[in-house]
Design a protein around this motif. Structure first.
Motif, PDB file in Angstrom:
ATOM      1  N   ASN A  94       0.848  -1.188   0.000  1.00 52.93           N
ATOM      2  CA  ASN A  94       0.000   0.000   0.000  1.00 52.93           C
ATOM      3  C   ASN A  94       0.886   1.242   0.000  1.00 52.93           C
ATOM      4  OD1 ASN A  94      -2.396  -1.523   0.239  1.00 52.93           O
ATOM      5  ND2 ASN A  94      -2.121  -1.662   2.452  1.00 52.93           N
ATOM      6  N   SER A 163      -4.444   0.187   4.721  1.00 49.85           N
ATOM      7  CA  SER A 163      -5.246   0.044   3.510  1.00 49.85           C
ATOM      8  C   SER A 163      -5.994   1.325   3.150  1.00 49.85           C
ATOM      9  CB  SER A 163      -6.245  -1.106   3.677  1.00 49.85           C
ATOM     10  OG  SER A 163      -7.079  -0.878   4.800  1.00 49.85           O
ATOM     11  N   GLY A 165      -4.555   4.277   3.232  1.00 49.92           N
ATOM     12  CA  GLY A 165      -3.606   5.242   2.702  1.00 49.92           C
ATOM     13  C   GLY A 165      -2.834   6.064   3.705  1.00 49.92           C
TER      14      GLY A 165
END
Length: 270
Positions: A94, A163, A165
């Motif tokens: 990510n 996940s 960001g």
């Protein structure tokens, strides 16, 4: 001689015996904890080496310094591979989103600010000098990424972005193993370790994850993902580069500021 970040605390102390201003500490007794086959299988499925998995509160440390929360063992870390030459690669998981953005960083009160404050300042300087779409700012508390003191058979550890960001929010620092000092040699060495862990927090894997023997010595090993989705970054060499800040292992007193390939990869992503 290259040394593995996963060296035992005793070995690290011996290596640092020639570094000025260090504090000698005794070895810590660590309880051997068995890692289940299910955990080993999950770590391998995520694309990480299964050698020397270290149980840690809330999860496991793999590849010497990467923290995987227990809750993430069964999720897929889908990402592309940014290839730099035949050996050295950057593999993203990510990434930090909401760019441009400022990421705040801080030391906890458990870390000696008079010793490690200049270290964190150097990390901020190194990243901000690249004029990326993420900018670091040191604060006293409430940071996006906090550096906290820890003990173990590693120099430091960190995880990958969430996940949604955001950067991973905690870097565990074994200050007893790294040592202390005020010289530029010590500050640059410790800043290299801090900058490396912050690299994980924003999505960078070890550049030699496809062949950890490159920086760590020993036999070549790769239990990670294949080269599916690999991207050759324009302007990078076709051969390996021994000085990346994201190499898995580091020798005592070594300074690894961002080299040309590191800067290319940082600017490619941010």
């Amino acid at each position: 001689m290259r040394k593995n970040m996963r060296l035992s605390l005793v070995a690290i102390i011996l290596l640092m015996a020639t570094v000025s201003c260090k504090k000698a500490v005794g070895p810590e007794q660590e309880m051997k904890q068995e890692v289940s086959q299910d955990v080993i299988n999950s770590v391998k499925a995520l694309g990480f080496s299964t050698t020397n998995i270290i149980p840690e509160e809330g999860g496991y440390i793999v590849e010497g310094d990467i923290f995987i929360p227990t809750s993430d063992l069964n999720r897929s870390l889908n990402g592309s591979i940014l290839r730099v030459g035949d050996v050295e690669q950057y593999r993203t998981t990510n990434l930090v989103t909401g760019l441009p953005r400022t990421i705040t960083v801080a030391l906890t009160s458990r870390i000696n600010a008079s010793v490690y404050g200049p270290v964190l300042d150097e990390v901020v300087r190194r990243y901000n000098a690249e004029n990326l779409s993420i900018r670091l700012q040191r604060v006293s508390s409430g940071a996006n990424i906090t550096f906290d003191r820890a003990n173990g058979s590693y120099l430091a550890s960190a995880g990958f972005p969430t996940s949604n960001g955001n950067p991973y929010n905690l870097v565990r620092v074994n200050t007893n193993a790294i040592g202390s000092g005020t010289s530029s040699t010590f500050i640059n060495y410790a800043a290299t370790i801090f900058a490396h862990e912050l690299g994980h927090c924003i999505g960078f894997r070890h550049t030699d994850y496809m062949n950890r023997a490159y920086s760590c010595g020993g036999a070549a090993s790769n239990e990670g993902a294949s080269t599916v989705g690999a991207i050759l970054i324009p302007g990078t060499p076709s051969g390996p580069d021994p000085n990346s800040w994201m190499l898995a292992c580091i020798g005592s007193g070594v300074n690894r500021p961002f080299n040309a390939n590191d800067k290319t990869a940082l600017n490619y992503l941010y």
